[in-house]
Design a protein around this motif. Sequence first.
Motif, PDB file in Angstrom:
ATOM      1  N   THR A 157       0.844  -1.191   0.000  1.00  4.72           N
ATOM      2  CA  THR A 157       0.000   0.000   0.000  1.00  4.72           C
ATOM      3  C   THR A 157       0.883   1.247   0.000  1.00  4.72           C
ATOM      4  N   VAL A 158       0.290   2.354  -0.402  1.00  2.44           N
ATOM      5  CA  VAL A 158       1.028   3.618  -0.385  1.00  2.44           C
ATOM      6  C   VAL A 158       1.388   3.998   1.045  1.00  2.44           C
ATOM      7  N   GLY A 159       0.491   3.709   1.992  1.00  2.00           N
ATOM      8  CA  GLY A 159       0.767   4.028   3.388  1.00  2.00           C
ATOM      9  C   GLY A 159       1.998   3.326   3.914  1.00  2.00           C
ATOM     10  N   ALA A 160       2.183   2.068   3.533  1.00  4.56           N
ATOM     11  CA  ALA A 160       3.365   1.319   3.977  1.00  4.56           C
ATOM     12  C   ALA A 160       4.629   1.928   3.402  1.00  4.56           C
ATOM     13  N   ILE A 161       4.585   2.331   2.143  1.00  2.63           N
ATOM     14  CA  ILE A 161       5.752   2.956   1.515  1.00  2.63           C
ATOM     15  C   ILE A 161       6.071   4.285   2.191  1.00  2.63           C
ATOM     16  N   VAL A 162       5.043   5.068   2.470  1.00  2.00           N
ATOM     17  CA  VAL A 162       5.243   6.367   3.109  1.00  2.00           C
ATOM     18  C   VAL A 162       5.832   6.198   4.504  1.00  2.00           C
ATOM     19  N   GLU A 234       9.759  -1.755  -4.098  1.00  4.21           N
ATOM     20  CA  GLU A 234       9.911  -3.145  -4.533  1.00  4.21           C
ATOM     21  C   GLU A 234       9.626  -4.117  -3.406  1.00  4.21           C
ATOM     22  N   LEU A 235      10.130  -3.837  -2.200  1.00  8.80           N
ATOM     23  CA  LEU A 235       9.983  -4.779  -1.088  1.00  8.80           C
ATOM     24  C   LEU A 235       8.706  -4.536  -0.295  1.00  8.80           C
ATOM     25  N   VAL A 236       8.503  -3.313   0.170  1.00 11.41           N
ATOM     26  CA  VAL A 236       7.314  -3.009   0.971  1.00 11.41           C
ATOM     27  C   VAL A 236       6.071  -2.913   0.089  1.00 11.41           C
ATOM     28  N   GLY A 237       6.236  -2.332  -1.091  1.00 13.02           N
ATOM     29  CA  GLY A 237       5.103  -2.238  -2.009  1.00 13.02           C
ATOM     30  C   GLY A 237       4.845  -3.500  -2.787  1.00 13.02           C
ATOM     31  N   GLY A 238       5.755  -4.471  -2.684  1.00 13.82           N
ATOM     32  CA  GLY A 238       5.567  -5.736  -3.375  1.00 13.82           C
ATOM     33  C   GLY A 238       5.579  -5.626  -4.880  1.00 13.82           C
TER      34      GLY A 238
END
Length: 291
Positions: A157-162, A234-238
């Motif tokens: 998710t965008v939240g995880a990337i942020v 790549e990693l958190v956003g999958g």
Amino acid sequence: MAKGRVDAQARQGYALIAPPFLYTLLVLAAPLLTLLIYSFFFFKVGYGDLATGFTLENYRQIWADPIFRAIMQRSLWVSGLVTVVTVVLAFPIAYYVSFVVKPERKALWLFLITIPFWTSYLIRVFLWKVILEQNGVVNSVLLGTGITDQPLIMLRTVGAIVATLAHAYAPFAILPIFVALERIDRSLLEAGRDLGESRLMTFWRVTLPLAMPGVIAAALIVFIPTVGDYVTPELVGGGRIPMVANFIQVQMLGLDNRPLGSAMSVSAMLAVAVVSAIFLLLNRRFLKVRT
């Protein structure tokens, strides 16, 4: 004689700055120049080979591609969101260290703030992946306390990337803001309160404007590198929320289309430069820059 001494001092000065200048030229200017040259080369489709020659087709192709434009817009938007979150969280910490912490303990606090630099950036990204995955720390707490009966989907998710990028770049934002706050003359704050201003209004009218150069520096320090971040999406956003660096990686390594990948890189740098220049122009009254 005086002129001779001046010339000798000038030569000594040039000798001192020559090594770092040549090093900067080698590690920064040379790769950028290589990218720029590659971006005007031809690419033989089906052969994976380069052909020298000047062409603007690579730039026409990428800016005519709606996918690239959408990914570029997403990268700028996500980086802008990361910048806002990071600066908003960093300012109170820098303010606390500057105005509340005793002078003899400020060095300790700055030391603690830099502790994240002790570990690799890649390791920190993996840790956030462990924290946010379905059976990770956050979901374990939520399920264990009964707040939710099903694990939340937080990865990809965008939240995880942020969140990951904001944590990674927080020290870069705290330090310049702290330096700007430390340079504020405390007598100005006392004068504001002596004139009947409340603490809140003194902060709004005196502290914040004087700290804005540090805030702007922190915003640029966070915004510019996060636009080109590759690891976190790549990693958190999958890989489901690609940013411009992931798109460039596909062209450079996946398809071996170095001219098109170089044109994307140059275009991304120009887009970041334009956004940064606009940001500086909008805040020139704080930086005291004359146009």
